[in-house]
Motif scaffolding. Sequence first.
Motif, short mmCIF file in Angstrom:
data_model
loop_
_atom_site.label_atom_id
_atom_site.label_comp_id
_atom_site.label_asym_id
_atom_site.label_seq_id
_atom_site.Cartn_x
_atom_site.Cartn_y
_atom_site.Cartn_z
N VAL A 203 0.84 -1.20 0.00
CA VAL A 203 0.00 0.00 0.00
C VAL A 203 0.87 1.25 0.00
O VAL A 203 0.67 2.18 -0.79
N PRO B 94 -7.99 -2.39 -11.02
CA PRO B 94 -6.63 -2.85 -10.68
C PRO B 94 -6.36 -4.29 -11.08
O PRO B 94 -5.24 -4.63 -11.45
N THR C 293 1.39 -5.28 -8.88
CA THR C 293 0.50 -4.73 -7.86
C THR C 293 0.82 -3.27 -7.58
O THR C 293 -0.07 -2.43 -7.47
N LEU D 97 -1.77 -0.12 -8.06
CA LEU D 97 -2.13 0.77 -6.96
C LEU D 97 -1.76 2.21 -7.27
O LEU D 97 -2.50 3.14 -6.95
N TYR E 178 -4.23 3.68 -9.71
CA TYR E 178 -5.57 3.80 -9.13
C TYR E 178 -5.66 4.96 -8.15
O TYR E 178 -6.75 5.51 -7.93
N ALA F 250 -5.90 2.30 -1.97
CA ALA F 250 -4.81 1.35 -2.13
C ALA F 250 -4.93 0.20 -1.14
O ALA F 250 -4.71 -0.97 -1.49
N THR G 235 -7.72 -2.23 -2.22
CA THR G 235 -7.60 -2.95 -3.49
C THR G 235 -6.30 -3.73 -3.63
O THR G 235 -6.15 -4.48 -4.60
N ALA G 236 -5.37 -3.58 -2.69
CA ALA G 236 -4.08 -4.28 -2.82
C ALA G 236 -4.23 -5.79 -2.79
O ALA G 236 -3.33 -6.51 -3.24
#
Length: 250
Positions: free
Chosen positions: A52, A96, A114, A118, A121, A179, A182-183
């Motif tokens: 994150v 994502p 990833t 992030l 996004y 973040a 959605t991570a």
Amino acid sequence: MRPLPALILAGLLAALASAPGAALVARVLRLEGTPFDTARLLALASQHLLLVLGGAGPAILLGIAVGLWVTRPEGAGRALRPVADAGAAAAQAIPPVVVVALAFPALGFGAAPTLLALALYAVMPVLRATIAAVEATPPDAVLAARAMGMREGQALWRIVLPLAWPAMLPGVRTAVLLAAATAAVGSLAGAATLGTPIILGLQTMNELLILQGAAATAALAFLCDAALGGLAARLTGGQGAAIQAGGDRT
């Protein structure tokens, strides 16, 4: 959301995500499956948080830099403001999970896809908060600074940013919250996140693991929100209430 309710929700969700809490829920709901070990879940949470920070950090810096650039009265940045806004909106419009799926053939499995997802996004809320904050800066303050002999860059760092940054904080807070929430999709590319129990649960038809992963992810997101909300209130002093109201509207 204000820090205290977010912190309470984080605690409740963390208790639900723990192995004892999940076992209790399994008995109540008559779910089958073995709970995910709490120690392993905490280890995944720490790795999730690192992702994150690694993804949201560059997005925050980029959003602020572009936001300042397109609001300068001099230079080409102002003319490109619609392009910058449209680009940030387009980056957030791509889910994502799609970014991760498209990126891992080039970036490989693990954290890199990833982090890219992030970062893309999280740019838009910071960019728009920065633009709104800078444009809300009293023009008289800037004119007075220029009349005192300050150059454009000096006025930006000494006058505009100190006045604008409290209103920029809700955008930063939103970026980190997005973040954190959605991570978990990074687990699809092999990254160690709180999405790992969810993937394992889907593979083994273990609803309990899915519940634990979802609850742990939400708990971490609420914890980040509470931490940043408290930090904003502390740093801004008397302006804390206004910052929190801005964060709630965001």
